[in-house]
Design an enzyme around this catalytic site. Structure first.
Site, PDB file in Angstrom:
ATOM      1  N   LEU A 281      47.771  28.053  42.737  1.00 30.47           N
ATOM      2  CA  LEU A 281      49.179  27.749  42.460  1.00 30.47           C
ATOM      3  C   LEU A 281      49.365  26.238  42.303  1.00 30.47           C
ATOM      4  CD1 LEU A 281      51.079  30.065  44.971  1.00 30.47           C
ATOM      5  CD2 LEU A 281      50.082  30.624  42.757  1.00 30.47           C
TER       6      LEU A 281
ATOM      7  N   HIS B 240      42.728  36.750  52.501  1.00 24.25           N
ATOM      8  CA  HIS B 240      41.398  36.324  52.055  1.00 24.25           C
ATOM      9  C   HIS B 240      40.347  37.145  52.812  1.00 24.25           C
ATOM     10  CE1 HIS B 240      38.417  33.662  50.367  1.00 24.25           C
ATOM     11  NE2 HIS B 240      37.843  33.645  51.563  1.00 24.25           N
TER      12      HIS B 240
HETATM   13  C1  GRF Z   1      41.065  41.451  48.308  1.00 23.63           C
HETATM   14  O1  GRF Z   1      39.770  41.509  48.833  1.00 23.63           O
HETATM   15  C2  GRF Z   1      41.767  40.181  48.765  1.00 23.63           C
HETATM   16  O2  GRF Z   1      41.411  39.784  50.044  1.00 23.63           O
HETATM   17  C3  GRF Z   1      41.271  39.172  47.761  1.00 23.63           C
HETATM   18  O3  GRF Z   1      41.234  39.871  46.547  1.00 23.63           O
HETATM   19  C4  GRF Z   1      41.047  41.271  46.791  1.00 23.63           C
HETATM   20  C5  GRF Z   1      42.187  41.988  46.135  1.00 23.63           C
HETATM   21  O4  GRF Z   1      42.052  43.381  46.195  1.00 23.63           O
HETATM   22  N1  GRF Z   1      42.137  38.016  47.756  1.00 23.63           N
HETATM   23  P1  GRF Z   1      43.280  44.306  45.772  1.00 23.63           P
HETATM   24  O5  GRF Z   1      43.684  43.867  44.352  1.00 23.63           O
HETATM   25  O6  GRF Z   1      44.390  44.088  46.740  1.00 23.63           O
HETATM   26  O7  GRF Z   1      42.759  45.694  45.786  1.00 23.63           O
END
Ligand code: GRF
Length: 198
Positions: free
Chosen positions: A92, A108
């Site tokens: 961002l 994360h």
């Molecule tokens: C997840 O592992 C999240 O932690 C990371 O990206 C992935 C997204 O998965 N930032 P989803 O699109 O929510 O299934």
């Protein structure tokens, strides 16, 4: 509280949030809009099936600032008070972050500050840690750096591959993100330095 969710792909965290709002696990919240920078994101279809308003706002060769300005304007137009990044794969701009001070959160898939950036599960797996997990944090101007809201530990098993480990982390992500959003919506927290205390 009106939430805006930003995605780029699968949207499983977005769906977990939507279901938690539906079944009352996150009280006093509604999803005002789900925005993807990728028009082909699977998560957009999942959001539409839930009856949520969706927008695809691709970058289309614009600068980060121009692209973000359009997203911020759509969020503000709908009165969004909390922006939840859920697999949103773009950094961002400063203006975006300043437009929602301490009102942007991210999930994360590692125990921050370890394994920032892309493929955090694979980074942890290849490093050989015994424990990894997931983190929900406020978003600031540095990558995967803002104040930590909540974390969950996931054990790395001998028989794991990066894929099985990612799968178990994702299950915990869905739980953790819901718990963290419910707490943020409730609003009983304060910042002590870079720590968040509930
Ligand atoms: C997840 O592992 C999240 O932690 C990371 O990206 C992935 C997204 O998965 N930032 P989803 O699109 O929510 O299934």
């Amino acid at each position: 509280m009106k939430l805006g969710i930003l995605i780029s792909g699968r949207g499983s965290n977005m769906l977990a949030i939507a279901e938690a709002i539906e079944n009352g696990t996150i009280p006093n919240a509604e999803i005002a809009v789900v925005i993807s920078d990728k028009p082909s994101a699977q998560g957009l279809i999942k959001a539409q099936e839930k009856g949520l308003e969706t927008l695809a706002i691709p970058r289309n060769g614009r600068t980060r600032e121009e692209h973000d300005a359009e997203i911020v304007s759509e969020l503000k137009k709908r009165g969004v008070e909390l922006v939840c990044l859920a697999g949103y794969m773009r950094l961002l701009s400063k203006d975006f972050i300043r437009g929602f001070p301490n009102k942007i959160i991210n999930i994360h898939p590692s125990l921050l500050p370890s394994f920032k950036g892309l493929d955090a599960q694979k980074q942890a797996f290849e490093y050989g840690v015994y424990f990894t997990g997931c983190t929900v944090h406020f978003v600031d101007e540095e990558l995967d750096h803002g104040a930590i809201i909540a974390q969950k530990v996931v054990e790395v098993k001998d028989e794991d591959t990066a894929e099985t480990l990612s799968h178990r982390i994702l299950e915990q992500e869905h739980q953790l993100y819901i718990e963290a959003i419910a707490k943020i919506v409730k609003g009983n927290y304060e910042f002590i330095g870079r720590k968040v205390r509930f």
